[in-house]
Design a protein around this motif. Structure first.
Motif, mmCIF file in Angstrom:
data_model
loop_
_atom_site.group_PDB
_atom_site.id
_atom_site.type_symbol
_atom_site.label_atom_id
_atom_site.label_comp_id
_atom_site.label_asym_id
_atom_site.label_seq_id
_atom_site.Cartn_x
_atom_site.Cartn_y
_atom_site.Cartn_z
ATOM 1 N N VAL A 220 -43.378 -79.572 -27.394
ATOM 2 C CA VAL A 220 -42.602 -80.113 -26.279
ATOM 3 C C VAL A 220 -42.931 -79.219 -25.090
ATOM 4 N N LEU A 221 -43.571 -79.806 -24.072
ATOM 5 C CA LEU A 221 -44.054 -79.039 -22.922
ATOM 6 C C LEU A 221 -43.431 -79.526 -21.627
ATOM 7 N N SER A 222 -43.163 -78.603 -20.729
ATOM 8 C CA SER A 222 -42.715 -78.937 -19.384
ATOM 9 C C SER A 222 -43.969 -79.216 -18.563
ATOM 10 N N LYS A 223 -44.172 -80.478 -18.223
ATOM 11 C CA LYS A 223 -45.386 -80.874 -17.503
ATOM 12 C C LYS A 223 -44.982 -81.633 -16.243
ATOM 13 N N PRO A 224 -44.818 -80.931 -15.138
ATOM 14 C CA PRO A 224 -44.469 -81.637 -13.902
ATOM 15 C C PRO A 224 -45.615 -82.540 -13.436
ATOM 16 N N ASP A 225 -45.246 -83.634 -12.815
ATOM 17 C CA ASP A 225 -46.250 -84.515 -12.233
ATOM 18 C C ASP A 225 -46.905 -83.805 -11.043
ATOM 19 N N ALA A 226 -48.064 -84.280 -10.644
ATOM 20 C CA ALA A 226 -48.794 -83.679 -9.528
ATOM 21 C C ALA A 226 -47.908 -83.588 -8.290
ATOM 22 N N GLY A 227 -47.900 -82.420 -7.661
ATOM 23 C CA GLY A 227 -47.127 -82.229 -6.448
ATOM 24 C C GLY A 227 -45.673 -81.839 -6.673
ATOM 25 N N GLN A 228 -45.235 -81.716 -7.932
ATOM 26 C CA GLN A 228 -43.858 -81.344 -8.216
ATOM 27 C C GLN A 228 -43.818 -79.981 -8.902
ATOM 28 N N ARG A 229 -42.731 -79.271 -8.713
ATOM 29 C CA ARG A 229 -42.550 -77.985 -9.405
ATOM 30 C C ARG A 229 -41.898 -78.186 -10.758
ATOM 31 N N THR A 230 -41.028 -79.160 -10.840
ATOM 32 C CA THR A 230 -40.377 -79.490 -12.107
ATOM 33 C C THR A 230 -40.551 -80.981 -12.335
ATOM 34 N N GLY A 231 -40.336 -81.408 -13.542
ATOM 35 C CA GLY A 231 -40.495 -82.834 -13.788
ATOM 36 C C GLY A 231 -40.392 -83.165 -15.251
ATOM 37 N N ASP A 232 -41.198 -84.099 -15.641
ATOM 38 C CA ASP A 232 -41.119 -84.643 -16.984
ATOM 39 C C ASP A 232 -41.435 -83.621 -18.066
ATOM 40 N N TRP A 233 -40.898 -83.909 -19.226
ATOM 41 C CA TRP A 233 -41.196 -83.178 -20.452
ATOM 42 C C TRP A 233 -42.071 -84.072 -21.302
ATOM 43 N N LYS A 234 -43.136 -83.520 -21.847
ATOM 44 C CA LYS A 234 -44.096 -84.283 -22.654
ATOM 45 C C LYS A 234 -44.038 -83.799 -24.099
ATOM 46 N N VAL A 235 -44.245 -84.747 -25.024
ATOM 47 C CA VAL A 235 -44.322 -84.433 -26.451
ATOM 48 C C VAL A 235 -45.757 -84.678 -26.890
ATOM 49 N N TYR A 236 -46.354 -83.669 -27.528
ATOM 50 C CA TYR A 236 -47.725 -83.763 -28.029
ATOM 51 C C TYR A 236 -47.745 -83.550 -29.533
ATOM 52 N N LYS A 237 -48.549 -84.333 -30.219
ATOM 53 C CA LYS A 237 -48.821 -84.123 -31.648
ATOM 54 C C LYS A 237 -50.271 -83.683 -31.700
ATOM 55 N N GLY A 238 -50.474 -82.390 -31.983
ATOM 56 C CA GLY A 238 -51.822 -81.840 -31.848
ATOM 57 C C GLY A 238 -52.190 -81.870 -30.374
ATOM 58 N N SER A 239 -53.304 -82.495 -30.029
ATOM 59 C CA SER A 239 -53.717 -82.581 -28.626
ATOM 60 C C SER A 239 -53.424 -83.949 -28.014
ATOM 61 N N ARG A 240 -52.787 -84.842 -28.786
ATOM 62 C CA ARG A 240 -52.517 -86.206 -28.318
ATOM 63 C C ARG A 240 -51.099 -86.325 -27.772
ATOM 64 N N LYS A 241 -50.966 -86.844 -26.546
ATOM 65 C CA LYS A 241 -49.638 -87.044 -25.957
ATOM 66 C C LYS A 241 -48.959 -88.206 -26.658
ATOM 67 N N VAL A 242 -47.736 -87.976 -27.115
ATOM 68 C CA VAL A 242 -46.962 -88.991 -27.819
ATOM 69 C C VAL A 242 -46.003 -89.694 -26.863
ATOM 70 N N SER A 243 -45.316 -88.924 -25.996
ATOM 71 C CA SER A 243 -44.327 -89.529 -25.100
ATOM 72 C C SER A 243 -43.985 -88.603 -23.939
ATOM 73 N N SER A 244 -43.310 -89.186 -22.937
ATOM 74 C CA SER A 244 -42.816 -88.445 -21.767
ATOM 75 C C SER A 244 -41.324 -88.705 -21.633
ATOM 76 N N HIS A 245 -40.592 -87.683 -21.185
ATOM 77 C CA HIS A 245 -39.136 -87.797 -21.063
ATOM 78 C C HIS A 245 -38.673 -87.092 -19.798
ATOM 79 N N ARG A 246 -37.582 -87.576 -19.211
ATOM 80 C CA ARG A 246 -37.037 -86.972 -17.991
ATOM 81 C C ARG A 246 -36.247 -85.709 -18.295
ATOM 82 N N THR A 247 -35.745 -85.568 -19.530
ATOM 83 C CA THR A 247 -34.957 -84.384 -19.869
ATOM 84 C C THR A 247 -35.558 -83.663 -21.073
#
Length: 70
Positions: free
Chosen positions: A9-36
């Protein structure tokens, strides 16, 4: 030695933002994105359980902690 799959579970802000979405990865593959972080951890747990993987959560400073192994 057996290599354990990691679900991250990684904090991955969108381009141009300091904070933003949280991403879930299984290995190196992105599974989903979440606002919290909470929703991302819930999804990460589901994915880790189904894969028999270790769930690792990143904080907003970039440090990791192991949440659980399934």
């Amino acid at each position: 030695p057996t290599v354990t799959m990691r679900v991250k579970v990684l904090s991955k802000p969108d381009a141009g933002q300091r904070t933003g979405d949280w991403k879930v990865y299984k290995g190196s593959r992105k599974v989903s994105s979440h606002r919290t972080k909470r929703k991302a951890i819930e999804k990460g747990r589901q994915v880790a359980r189904s894969a028999g993987a270790t769930l690792v959560v990143q904080n907003t400073q970039g440090q990791f902690r192991t949440e659980a192994s399934y």
